[in-house]
Design a protein around this motif. Structure first.
Motif, PDB file in Angstrom:
ATOM      1  N   THR A   1      16.376  66.868 -46.702  1.00 30.48           N
ATOM      2  CA  THR A   1      17.499  66.507 -47.565  1.00 30.48           C
ATOM      3  C   THR A   1      17.263  67.144 -48.934  1.00 30.48           C
ATOM      4  OG1 THR A   1      17.814  64.396 -46.424  1.00 30.48           O
ATOM      5  CG2 THR A   1      18.814  64.630 -48.603  1.00 30.48           C
ATOM      6  N   VAL A   2      18.222  67.933 -49.370  1.00 30.20           N
ATOM      7  CA  VAL A   2      18.081  68.670 -50.622  1.00 30.20           C
ATOM      8  C   VAL A   2      19.222  68.285 -51.546  1.00 30.20           C
ATOM      9  CG1 VAL A   2      17.929  70.938 -51.715  1.00 30.20           C
ATOM     10  CG2 VAL A   2      17.038  70.608 -49.393  1.00 30.20           C
ATOM     11  N   LYS A   3      18.880  67.968 -52.766  1.00 32.62           N
ATOM     12  CA  LYS A   3      19.887  67.644 -53.765  1.00 32.62           C
ATOM     13  C   LYS A   3      20.308  68.920 -54.479  1.00 32.62           C
ATOM     14  CE  LYS A   3      20.759  64.239 -57.412  1.00 32.62           C
ATOM     15  NZ  LYS A   3      20.171  63.132 -58.210  1.00 32.62           N
ATOM     16  N   ILE A   4      21.628  69.064 -54.728  1.00 29.24           N
ATOM     17  CA  ILE A   4      22.103  70.221 -55.491  1.00 29.24           C
ATOM     18  C   ILE A   4      21.381  70.259 -56.834  1.00 29.24           C
ATOM     19  CG2 ILE A   4      24.084  71.230 -56.686  1.00 29.24           C
ATOM     20  CD1 ILE A   4      25.866  70.204 -54.444  1.00 29.24           C
ATOM     21  N   GLY A   5      20.784  71.413 -57.136  1.00 30.57           N
ATOM     22  CA  GLY A   5      19.969  71.558 -58.338  1.00 30.57           C
ATOM     23  C   GLY A   5      18.488  71.636 -58.029  1.00 30.57           C
TER      24      GLY A   5
END
Length: 366
Positions: free
Chosen positions: A269-273
């Protein structure tokens, strides 16, 4: 770092006006500056300011185009004496001047391009001339490819690129690039890296519409010189990213017995930024050393829900037999002006000598 539009500053116009006035006695410096800084100058973006400068400059120049070109040559000579650097982007309006006011005067304009491009590049400005004069202009550019000045030689290649970024399209060159092959042939072993890089970019443009022509050129040029081999490699970068079988074979890039293992996404899971983090192992199971072109592909989720693939190069080097190598990479998802990210499931794959591996999923969130 300032905005690009700010190269058109008060000090720039004052210094430029001073240099013009020294060779153009009737030039009205103050009126020129007042005309530049009209009511909405500050709202104009870079290209608008450049175009605006061209139009205002024309108002203070001889209306006879050959006379204006002769004066521009004198202005450029004086700018150099006043330590204005060549290739200063602010002066691209000189090229724009030829494009706008010289299109109906081919003979004067072709000479003006040769002169002006040695101070500021004219690759955008030549393109309306290619469209209007076609073979006549291409013939002239073939002559430029043999010019003693490397800026002129580069103009021959860069100006004739079928897909020059941010430039006017040249449909007939995209359809049939044979017109420009003599230019590239003349420049394939050029002494200037600046020129050779342009030749490679031209080939890469051609490859997007006519890959077979580039493959034939690569075969023809192979081994001619180290410099030419470098042009071919850079010019075939799109074909290599596409995993085109013929170009992979050209470079002896085979994926058999190159083993991928322990492929893992460390940040599912990757957060934008933030960054996507992944790792894998690579092992050459062959009995002899193998050159491996290693890439990865991000299959970005787009606005309509479909996935769009973009390939990123990791390395290209020789792996010895049974050389087990661990590779770790981070892929940025920081917001940039050239890409919009959409939340949801994205895909990641590893590409070994053009062969794509299994696909793993990760989720991008706000």
């Amino acid at each position: 770092m300032g905005l690009i539009k700010d190269i058109y500053s008060v000090s720039f116009y004052e210094n430029f006006s001073k240099a013009v006035a020294e060779v153009h006695p009737t030039f009205e410096k103050q009126k020129f500056i007042e005309a530049i800084f009209d009511g909405n100058f500050t709202q104009k973006e870079w290209k608008e300011r450049m175009k605006h400068t061209t139009v205002v400059f024309h108002q203070f120049m001889p209306q006879n185009f050959p006379e204006a070109v002769a004066l521009i040559d004198k202005i450029i000579e004086n700018l150099r004496k006043n330590n204005f650097a060549d290739s200063n982007l602010a002066f691209i309006f000189f090229a724009d001047y030829i494009e706008i006011y010289g299109l109906e005067d081919f003979e004067t304009s072709k000479k003006a391009f040769v002169s002006v491009t040695q101070f500021i590049s004219c690759e955008f400005a030549v393109r309306p001339f290619i469209l209007k004069y076609k073979e006549q202009m291409i013939d002239e550019m073939i002559k430029w490819s043999l010019h003693k000045n490397h800026h002129v030689r580069r103009l021959a290649s860069e100006g004739s690129r079928p897909r020059l970024p941010w430039a006017m399209a040249i449909p007939f060159l995209k359809k049939d690039p044979s017109y420009i092959l003599p230019i590239l042939e003349n420049l394939k072993n050029d002494s200037s890296e600046y020129v050779r890089r342009s030749v490679a970019n031209n080939l890469n443009d051609i490859a997007k519409d006519n890959p077979q022509i580039v493959l034939e050129t690569a075969s023809k040029w192979k081994g001619h010189s180290k410099e030419t081999d470098g042009i071919i490699k850079h010019g075939c970068r799109t074909l290599l990213k596409q995993g085109h079988p013929e170009i992979l074979s050209h470079y002896g890039l085979e994926s058999s017995n190159i083993e991928l293992s322990s492929f893992e996404i460390k940040t599912p899971t990757v957060k934008i930024g933030d960054y996507l983090q992944f790792q894998f192992h690579l092992n050459n199971k062959n009995e002899e050393p193998k050159t491996v072109r290693l890439e990865y592909a991000i299959h970005y989720k787009k606005a309509k829900g479909h996935l769009a693939k973009k390939v990123f190069k990791i390395s290209e080097k020789i792996y010895h037999p049974n050389q087990l190598t661990k590779i770790e990479r981070n892929q940025s998802f920081k917001l940039i002006t050239t890409r919009v990210f959409y939340t949801g499931v994205h895909h990641l794959s590893i590409i070994i000598n053009g062969t794509e591996s299994e696909v793993l999923e990760f989720e991008l969130i706000d």
